[in-house]
Scaffold this motif. Structure first.
Motif, PDB file in Angstrom:
ATOM      1  N   SER A  17      34.542  28.565 -40.619  1.00 44.41           N
ATOM      2  CA  SER A  17      35.882  29.011 -40.245  1.00 44.41           C
ATOM      3  C   SER A  17      36.002  30.535 -40.265  1.00 44.41           C
ATOM      4  O   SER A  17      36.723  31.108 -39.459  1.00 44.41           O
ATOM      5  CB  SER A  17      36.923  28.395 -41.174  1.00 44.41           C
ATOM      6  OG  SER A  17      36.727  28.837 -42.498  1.00 44.41           O
ATOM      7  N   ARG A  18      35.289  31.202 -41.143  1.00 44.13           N
ATOM      8  CA  ARG A  18      35.394  32.667 -41.210  1.00 44.13           C
ATOM      9  C   ARG A  18      34.804  33.322 -39.967  1.00 44.13           C
ATOM     10  O   ARG A  18      35.344  34.282 -39.447  1.00 44.13           O
ATOM     11  CB  ARG A  18      34.704  33.177 -42.469  1.00 44.13           C
ATOM     12  CG  ARG A  18      35.462  32.758 -43.701  1.00 44.13           C
ATOM     13  CD  ARG A  18      34.858  33.313 -44.944  1.00 44.13           C
ATOM     14  NE  ARG A  18      35.577  32.727 -46.077  1.00 44.13           N
ATOM     15  CZ  ARG A  18      35.653  33.274 -47.249  1.00 44.13           C
ATOM     16  NH1 ARG A  18      35.048  34.394 -47.488  1.00 44.13           N
ATOM     17  NH2 ARG A  18      36.326  32.701 -48.206  1.00 44.13           N
ATOM     18  N   LYS A  49      41.756  42.984 -26.457  1.00 39.72           N
ATOM     19  CA  LYS A  49      42.838  42.893 -25.475  1.00 39.72           C
ATOM     20  C   LYS A  49      43.925  43.904 -25.763  1.00 39.72           C
ATOM     21  O   LYS A  49      44.598  44.373 -24.864  1.00 39.72           O
ATOM     22  CB  LYS A  49      43.434  41.479 -25.468  1.00 39.72           C
ATOM     23  CG  LYS A  49      42.509  40.456 -24.862  1.00 39.72           C
ATOM     24  CD  LYS A  49      43.142  39.090 -24.869  1.00 39.72           C
ATOM     25  CE  LYS A  49      42.171  38.068 -24.286  1.00 39.72           C
ATOM     26  NZ  LYS A  49      42.751  36.723 -24.271  1.00 39.72           N
ATOM     27  N   ASP A  50      44.142  44.241 -27.018  1.00 39.64           N
ATOM     28  CA  ASP A  50      45.212  45.184 -27.401  1.00 39.64           C
ATOM     29  C   ASP A  50      44.714  46.581 -27.150  1.00 39.64           C
ATOM     30  O   ASP A  50      44.909  47.400 -26.506  1.00 39.64           O
ATOM     31  CB  ASP A  50      45.575  45.066 -28.873  1.00 39.64           C
ATOM     32  CG  ASP A  50      46.235  43.744 -29.182  1.00 39.64           C
ATOM     33  OD1 ASP A  50      46.780  43.120 -28.258  1.00 39.64           O
ATOM     34  OD2 ASP A  50      46.206  43.335 -30.364  1.00 39.64           O
ATOM     35  N   GLU A 100      36.900  35.621 -37.278  1.00 40.10           N
ATOM     36  CA  GLU A 100      36.464  36.971 -36.904  1.00 40.10           C
ATOM     37  C   GLU A 100      36.330  37.098 -35.386  1.00 40.10           C
ATOM     38  O   GLU A 100      36.694  38.120 -34.801  1.00 40.10           O
ATOM     39  CB  GLU A 100      35.142  37.311 -37.590  1.00 40.10           C
ATOM     40  CG  GLU A 100      35.257  37.532 -39.079  1.00 40.10           C
ATOM     41  CD  GLU A 100      36.195  38.680 -39.424  1.00 40.10           C
ATOM     42  OE1 GLU A 100      36.181  39.708 -38.709  1.00 40.10           O
ATOM     43  OE2 GLU A 100      36.943  38.538 -40.402  1.00 40.10           O
ATOM     44  N   GLN A 101      35.795  36.052 -34.734  1.00 36.41           N
ATOM     45  CA  GLN A 101      35.671  36.077 -33.276  1.00 36.41           C
ATOM     46  C   GLN A 101      37.043  36.151 -32.621  1.00 36.41           C
ATOM     47  O   GLN A 101      37.236  36.917 -31.676  1.00 36.41           O
ATOM     48  CB  GLN A 101      34.930  34.830 -32.778  1.00 36.41           C
ATOM     49  CG  GLN A 101      33.460  34.816 -33.088  1.00 36.41           C
ATOM     50  CD  GLN A 101      32.826  33.484 -32.692  1.00 36.41           C
ATOM     51  OE1 GLN A 101      33.513  32.575 -32.240  1.00 36.41           O
ATOM     52  NE2 GLN A 101      31.513  33.380 -32.879  1.00 36.41           N
ATOM     53  N   GLN A 102      37.981  35.383 -33.120  1.00 34.62           N
ATOM     54  CA  GLN A 102      39.327  35.390 -32.552  1.00 34.62           C
ATOM     55  C   GLN A 102      39.980  36.756 -32.749  1.00 34.62           C
ATOM     56  O   GLN A 102      40.631  37.267 -31.850  1.00 34.62           O
ATOM     57  CB  GLN A 102      40.195  34.301 -33.201  1.00 34.62           C
ATOM     58  CG  GLN A 102      39.758  32.896 -32.904  1.00 34.62           C
ATOM     59  CD  GLN A 102      39.973  32.509 -31.461  1.00 34.62           C
ATOM     60  OE1 GLN A 102      40.802  33.067 -30.776  1.00 34.62           O
ATOM     61  NE2 GLN A 102      39.189  31.550 -30.992  1.00 34.62           N
ATOM     62  N   ARG A 105      42.567  27.552 -31.355  1.00 30.60           N
ATOM     63  CA  ARG A 105      42.075  26.320 -31.950  1.00 30.60           C
ATOM     64  C   ARG A 105      41.474  26.585 -33.324  1.00 30.60           C
ATOM     65  O   ARG A 105      40.940  27.650 -33.601  1.00 30.60           O
ATOM     66  CB  ARG A 105      41.070  25.626 -31.051  1.00 30.60           C
ATOM     67  CG  ARG A 105      39.708  26.259 -31.014  1.00 30.60           C
ATOM     68  CD  ARG A 105      38.716  25.273 -30.390  1.00 30.60           C
ATOM     69  NE  ARG A 105      37.381  25.814 -30.380  1.00 30.60           N
ATOM     70  CZ  ARG A 105      36.512  25.671 -31.371  1.00 30.60           C
ATOM     71  NH1 ARG A 105      36.854  25.038 -32.458  1.00 30.60           N
ATOM     72  NH2 ARG A 105      35.301  26.179 -31.277  1.00 30.60           N
ATOM     73  N   GLY A 106      41.552  25.593 -34.166  1.00 26.33           N
ATOM     74  CA  GLY A 106      40.962  25.685 -35.491  1.00 26.33           C
ATOM     75  C   GLY A 106      39.486  25.373 -35.437  1.00 26.33           C
ATOM     76  O   GLY A 106      38.961  24.899 -34.423  1.00 26.33           O
ATOM     77  N   PRO A 107      38.775  25.642 -36.511  1.00 25.30           N
ATOM     78  CA  PRO A 107      37.329  25.398 -36.506  1.00 25.30           C
ATOM     79  C   PRO A 107      37.014  23.910 -36.565  1.00 25.30           C
ATOM     80  O   PRO A 107      37.769  23.117 -37.114  1.00 25.30           O
ATOM     81  CB  PRO A 107      36.852  26.104 -37.772  1.00 25.30           C
ATOM     82  CG  PRO A 107      38.030  26.067 -38.672  1.00 25.30           C
ATOM     83  CD  PRO A 107      39.228  26.199 -37.779  1.00 25.30           C
TER      84      PRO A 107
END
Length: 106
Positions: free
Chosen positions: A91-92, A105-106, A96-98, A83-85
């Motif tokens: 937004s930054r 996960k990787d 960063e959280q995403q 989802r977008g902010p």
């Protein structure tokens, strides 16, 4: 016959006829002015002949089978909806959280 005095005293002739002329004449006048607007838009949309030839080359027919093959090659099972902010969020920070969640996960 009608005299000029009788015509001046008549309210229909004094107020009604000028109002009727204004309404009918105004509609014809507006039609002419709006036609000028649409004519100007048509002129603005026309391209130069040199540009037109370039645009026609780019407009190639797209075959349905070709587009199906392109979509078939995409991996649609591994996409993630992010989802977008919100308007009140930074937004930054959200990006960063995403990224940090994705890196964990990787």
């Amino acid at each position: 016959m009608f005299s000029l005095k009788a015509l001046r005293k008549n309210k229909t002739a004094k107020y009604g006829v000028p109002m009727l002329l204004l309404v009918v004449g105004g509609s014809f006048g507006l039609r002419e002015f709006t036609q000028i607007r649409y004519d100007a838009q048509k002129l603005r949309k026309k391209l130069d002949p040199s540009l037109e030839s370039k645009v026609d080359v780019e407009k190639q027919t797209v075959m349905l089978e070709q587009e199906y093959e392109k979509i078939k090659e995409l991996n649609l099972e591994s996409w993630k909806n992010i989802r977008g902010p919100r308007p009140w969020e930074d937004s930054r920070e959200l990006q960063e959280q995403q990224r940090s969640k994705q890196n964990k996960k990787d």
